[in-house]
Every structure is written in structure tokens, then in C-alpha cells.
Enzyme design. Structure first.
Site, mmCIF file in Angstrom:
data_model
loop_
_atom_site.group_PDB
_atom_site.id
_atom_site.type_symbol
_atom_site.label_atom_id
_atom_site.label_comp_id
_atom_site.label_asym_id
_atom_site.label_seq_id
_atom_site.Cartn_x
_atom_site.Cartn_y
_atom_site.Cartn_z
ATOM 1 N N LYS A 103 34.972 48.987 23.717
ATOM 2 C CA LYS A 103 35.842 50.290 23.782
ATOM 3 C C LYS A 103 36.975 50.129 24.163
ATOM 4 O O LYS A 103 37.566 49.810 25.188
ATOM 5 C CB LYS A 103 35.237 51.163 24.872
ATOM 6 C CG LYS A 103 35.183 52.708 24.899
ATOM 7 C CD LYS A 103 36.391 53.370 24.416
ATOM 8 C CE LYS A 103 37.365 53.426 25.645
ATOM 9 N NZ LYS A 103 38.666 54.145 25.497
ATOM 10 N N GLU A 153 39.003 44.055 36.465
ATOM 11 C CA GLU A 153 40.301 43.357 36.862
ATOM 12 C C GLU A 153 41.234 44.588 36.630
ATOM 13 O O GLU A 153 41.479 45.097 35.692
ATOM 14 C CB GLU A 153 40.237 42.425 35.208
ATOM 15 C CG GLU A 153 41.551 41.454 35.216
ATOM 16 C CD GLU A 153 42.893 41.849 35.447
ATOM 17 O OE1 GLU A 153 43.550 42.270 36.340
ATOM 18 O OE2 GLU A 153 43.444 41.620 34.200
ATOM 19 N N CYS A 155 49.688 43.371 34.352
ATOM 20 C CA CYS A 155 48.877 43.694 35.693
ATOM 21 C C CYS A 155 49.315 42.679 36.916
ATOM 22 O O CYS A 155 49.468 43.055 38.031
ATOM 23 C CB CYS A 155 47.648 43.494 35.597
ATOM 24 S SG CYS A 155 47.024 42.085 34.741
ATOM 25 N N GLU A 198 51.490 50.285 41.760
ATOM 26 C CA GLU A 198 51.727 49.750 40.846
ATOM 27 C C GLU A 198 52.467 50.806 39.668
ATOM 28 O O GLU A 198 52.064 51.605 39.385
ATOM 29 C CB GLU A 198 50.443 49.316 40.012
ATOM 30 C CG GLU A 198 50.404 48.492 38.842
ATOM 31 C CD GLU A 198 49.405 47.841 38.182
ATOM 32 O OE1 GLU A 198 48.511 48.820 38.066
ATOM 33 O OE2 GLU A 198 49.181 46.775 37.780
#
Ligand code: NAP
Ligand code: MG
Length: 485
Positions: A180, A255, A289, A386
Site C-alpha cells: 500500500k 519505522e 526521517c 518532527e
């Protein structure tokens, strides 16, 4: 493939329309033009894909293939990606916005490498023999078996290589998969899966269901026929996946995000450290990331390092990734641009100072200039959350700061993905590395990713590891077999 087309789902070896119909536009974030329509897969389509993956796992050609034959398919796929590398890089840049050179080398080049790397593991997974302490004479061994049907959910920031990395690790281990991709960047995954078909994978081994996270993604994580979810994306969705997976206790690898600290000491190679600091936060417009988004610089060299980073920021050419001289492309979407600009506005309202950048550039396109903030503190959202944009928060540390104190500052985050240390004092570097809670530590380098090194996070940066042996073993179960002799 023509990118203006309306695409379909790939289920059981064939391209099919979603059962409920429907499509979603995808656009070029540099121009805001619609460049294609993806199929809007929903729960019924996920059902079909999971059923196909289950059949392929248990019946037909796939379970009978030898590890070398599984590897052969992945090598063939790598060759096909290599033969279509320029086309794939064009698709990746148009759909995601990243500079064309990055698309070619990092995303498409990375895909070719990870397919070959994980192909190699197919023939190298082994169990162990061991000696039980029970009375008697024994043969006891462990075997690695595929965990089963794996749902692979990937984000939009480096879409092709993330998809290829999960697909190849799962397939090397003998799993079958439902992929996906992110709604905003599905086009490179669609072209990749066309090449999967050409490579000759048996029907049902690799299925593709495009659609939204809340429809297709949620259906996959809820599905009782899925044995494992491998997810890369936000921490919030990661947590919701853990809850959804409790129904059948799916295995879950996550992750997630990061807010990675970087330390520059006065004895470091300051030119290299400054260049790396800028590279780390501005690469892919900060949509990485592991971006080193919190920078701590020893007070004695603070002004010099900050000045060098600001100079680099101001020299960066921001624009359409298809232009040959572009060094930084747009952010992925208008929503992401608002989010990133909002973090900066809030930090400024709380007392931070913008040294360069700071507000969105005029459109079309979702452009945010490289931004450097000073005067930031640990109670600001910009330092805690973040941002996933080209925004660096630089903070000084005292010339006589103890390593324990620096580690406390570095570890003062919910995240623990990566950390960077610049110093020529080897003992200090390793002592600080020991104290930092991070899945990856980089010393005197900005490099911290390799197919042969496990990658993942401490704390709320994730569960488990990708890459390396650990990344493939994450798609296996261990079986202990006792033979009484
Ligand atoms: P996200 O929502 O976590 O999306 C990641 C993937 O999960 C996409 O494929 C998404 O699908 C899917 N998804 C969303 N909701 C889901 C659900 N309920 N169940 C199953 N799958 C679901 O991330 P985002 O909203 O795109 O980005 C938001 C923030 O996440 C970023 O600003 C950044 O901080 C972080 N992020 C981190 C990484 C990383 O590499 N660690 C990557 C991307 C984003 P759709 O996108 O199609 O809805
Ligand atoms: Mg797009």
C-alpha cells in the site's frame, strides 16, 4: 506507462479496477498539475489481495521455488528496474518533487541495490543446531520460515526505494505481500509493479492496492488474514497500527519519525561538519526521517558554524526537481507546507530567531526555503516535534559541558532514530555514542544508512529493524525442532 492515465490495482497477477470504482488524483508538487489518477482501493479490494497472497503462499509455484529461484526473480526485477531507471526517476521526481538526480541515484539506484542485496539473503537464511539440557540424546535445530502474508505500508518521502526495500526483504524470506503506497506518491510503485509482472513472479506473490491510508491502509492493518505489517510513516499512525494489529496479534515492524540530534565540538573538521549539517536537514527538503534537525554546537565555534550553514542555505537552488540545477525541490503537499511553516511561526512567537528562510515561497508549487532557527529551546514544539521540512534548530552548548549533560540534552526527545557526533577526539566520540539513545550513530559523517546495516529506532522512533540480516529475518518466524534420537 503514461502518467496522465487512470491506474488500476494489481491483484493475483492481473491489473483490475477497484470493486467500488473510484480514483484519486495525484499531482506534481512543483507545479500543482494533476499528473495521473490512482485507483481508490478499499476494504473489498484488500480482501481480494490478501486472499490472493494467502493462496500464493500456500499453493501453486511460490512455496515450491527454491531460495535460489526466489533470488533469481529479484535479480531479474533489479535488471528490469535498471533498464527503466531513467523513466522511473522521471516518475519519482514528478510525483514526489525530489531533485531528478536524487531520484535517479537515491530512489531508483537505491532500489536496484536493495533488490540485489535482499536477493542475496534468500539463499543465506539459516537456522542453528543446539544442545538441549534435557536427559537423552538429541538433535535440536531451529528453522526460519516465512511469517506469511505481509502488509507493506510506505510513505511519500522516498517512495520507490521504500517500497522496493520492504517488498524484496519480504519476498527473499518467502513471504507474499500486499503493498500500500502513499496516496500522494503511488506512481513509481505502480510502474515498479508492472516490472514485477514482467519479471515473472507467480500471481499473488506481490499485490498492489493503492488508495488512502484510512481506507486501504486501515483495511490492511485490520485484516485477520495478514500475518505481519511492516510500516514506515508517522508515529501517530504507527501507534494506531499497533492497536489495530491486536485483533490477530500480527507481527509489526515500525519505522517512524525522528528528531535527531547532532553535536559539533570545537575540535571537529568544522568545514565538513557544517556541510554535513546542512546536507542532512536540507536533503529532500528535510523530508527524511533521520534528518539531523536539532544541532548543538560548542559555544566557542557556534557563530562560525552557524554562519557557514546559513551561507549554504542561502546558496541552495530551490525549484522544480526536473530542472537540472535544482538542489532542493518542493514539499510534498500544501498541507505539509502549512504544517512546516506553522512550526516556524510558532517558534518565532515563542522567541526563536530566523536567520534565513522562514516562510513559504510564492507558488505554484509547495516551496519552503532552507530555514535556520537560533534561540530555540527544548520547550518549543519546533524542537520537540518532527517538522519533516527544511528547518534546522541550532543551539549552543557550554565549552565545559560534561558528556552526561550533552547526552541528557540529546536524549530529551520521544524519538531515538539517529544521532551525529563531530569531534577529532575518538574517546569522546565513542563515550558520547554510548550514552545516546539512537538506532544509528554517525561519527564524523552524515552517512548512516546502508543495506547491510540494521536501521530503526529507539523509543518512539519504532519497533524492530529494517536492512541487513535483521531486516529479512523480520519477515520470518523461528521454529524449534526437537528430535529424540
Ligand atoms: P502517515 O499518515 O503516517 O502515512 C504513512 C503511510 O501510512 C501512508 O501510506 C498512509 O497512507 C498510511 N496510513 C495513513 N493512515 C493509516 C491508517 N490509519 N492505517 C494504515 N495506514 C495508514 O504519514 P503522513 O501523514 O503522510 O506524514 C505525516 C508526518 O509523518 C510527516 O510530517 C512526518 O513527520 C512523518 N513521516 C515520517 C516518515 C518516515 O520516514 N519515518 C515518512 C513520512 C512521514 P496515505 O498517505 O495514502 O493516506
Ligand atoms: Mg504526487
Amino acid at each position: 506507462m503514461t502518467t496522465a492515465a487512470t491506474h488500476q490495482l494489481y491483484i493475483d497477477g492481473a491489473w483490475v479496477a477497484p470493486q467500488a470504482g473510484g480514483s484519486l488524483p495525484t499531482s506534481n508538487p512543483a507545479t500543482e498539475e494533476v499528473i495521473g489518477h490512482i485507483a481508490r482501493g478499499q476494504a473489498a479490494d484488500v480482501d481480494r489481495a490478501v486472499d490472493a497472497a494467502r493462496r500464493a503462499l500456500n499453493e501453486g509455484d511460490w512455496p515450491a521455488l527454491t531460495p535460489a529461484q526466489r533470488a533469481g526473480l529479484l535479480y531479474r526485477l533489479a535488471d528490469l528496474v535498471e533498464a527503466h531507471a531513467e523513466e522511473l526517476a522521471d516518475i519519482e521526481t514528478r510525483d514526489n518533487g525530489m531533485p531528478r538526480a536524487m531520484a535517479r541515484f537515491a530512489s531508483v539506484g537505491g532500489t536496484i541495490q536493495v533488490l540485489r542485496y535482499n536477493a542475496g539473503w534468500a539463499t543465506k537464511l539459516t537456522g542453528e543446531t543446539s544442545q538441549p539440557s534435557q536427559p537423552g540424546e538429541w538433535l535440536a535445530y531451529t528453522a526460519r520460515e516465512p511469517v506469511g502474508v505481509a502488509g507493506l505500508i510506505v510513505p511519500w518521502n522516498v517512495p520507490l526505494v521504500m517500497a522496493a526495500s520492504k517488498v524484496s526483504a519480504a519476498v527473499a524470506a518467502g513471504c507474499t505481500v500486499v503493498l500500500k503506497p502513499a496516496e500522494l506518491t503511488s506512481l513509481s510503485a505502480i510502474r515498479f509493479v508492472e516490472l514485477v509482472h514482467e519479471a515473472g513472479f507467480p500471481p499473488g506473490v506481490i499485490n498492489l492496492v493503492t488508495g488512502t491510508g484510512t481506507e486501504a491502509g486501515q483495511a490492511l492493518v485490520d485484516h485477520p488474514g495478514v500475518d505481519k505489517i511492516s510500516f514506515t510513516g508517522s508515529t501517530a499512525v504507527g501507534k494506531s497500527i499497533i492497536r489495530a494489529s491486536s485483533g490477530n496479534l500480527k507481527r509489526v515492524t515500525l519505522e517512524l519519525g525522528g528528531k535527531s540530534p547532532s553535536f559539533i565540538f570545537e575540535d571537529a573538521d568544522l568545514a565538513a561538519a557544517g556541510a554535513a549539517a546542512a546536507q542532512s536537514i536540507f536533503l529532500n527538503s528535510g523530508q527524511i526521517c533521520a534528518a539531523a534537525s536539532r544541532l548543538y554546537v560548542q559555544a566557542s565555534v557556534f557563530d562560525a558554524v552557524v554562519e557557514a550553514i546559513v551561507e549554504r542555505a542561502q546558496a541552495m537552488r530551490v525549484g522544480d526537481g526536473m530542472a537540472a540545477d535544482t538542489q532542493m525541490g518542493p514539499l510534498i503537499s500544501a498541507g505539509q507546507l502549512d504544517r512546516v511553516a506553522g512550526f516556524v511561526r510558532e517558534a518565532v512567537a515563542d522567541g526563536a530567531e530566523v536567520l534565513t528562510g522562514g516562510s513559504p515561497l510564492a507558488g505554484p508549487g509547495h516551496f519552503m526555503p532552507p530555514t535556520v532557527l537560533v534561540g530555540t529551546t527544548h520547550d518549543m514544539t519546533a524542537v520537540r516535534e518532527e517538522i519533516f521540512g527544511p528547518v534546522l534548530c541550532v543551539m549552543p552548548f557550554a565549552d565545559d559541558a560534561e558528556l552526561d549533560e550533552l547526552a541528557r540534552v540529546g536524549n530529551d526527545s520521544n524519538y531515538g532514530l539517529s544521532a551525529t557526533i563531530w569531534t577529532r577526539d575518538i574517546s569522546r566520540a565513542h563515550r558520547l555514542a554510548r550514552r545516546l539513545q539512537a538506532g544509528t550513530v554517525r561519527i564524523n559523517t552524515s552517512t548512516g544508512m546502508d543495506n547491510n546495516m540494521p536501521y530503526g529506532g529507539y523509543k518512539q522512533s519504532g519497533w524492530g529493524r529494517e536492512n541487513g540480516r535483521a531486516g529479512v529475518e523480520a519477515f520470518t518466524e523461528i521454529k524449534s525442532v526437537f528430535v529424540g534420537l
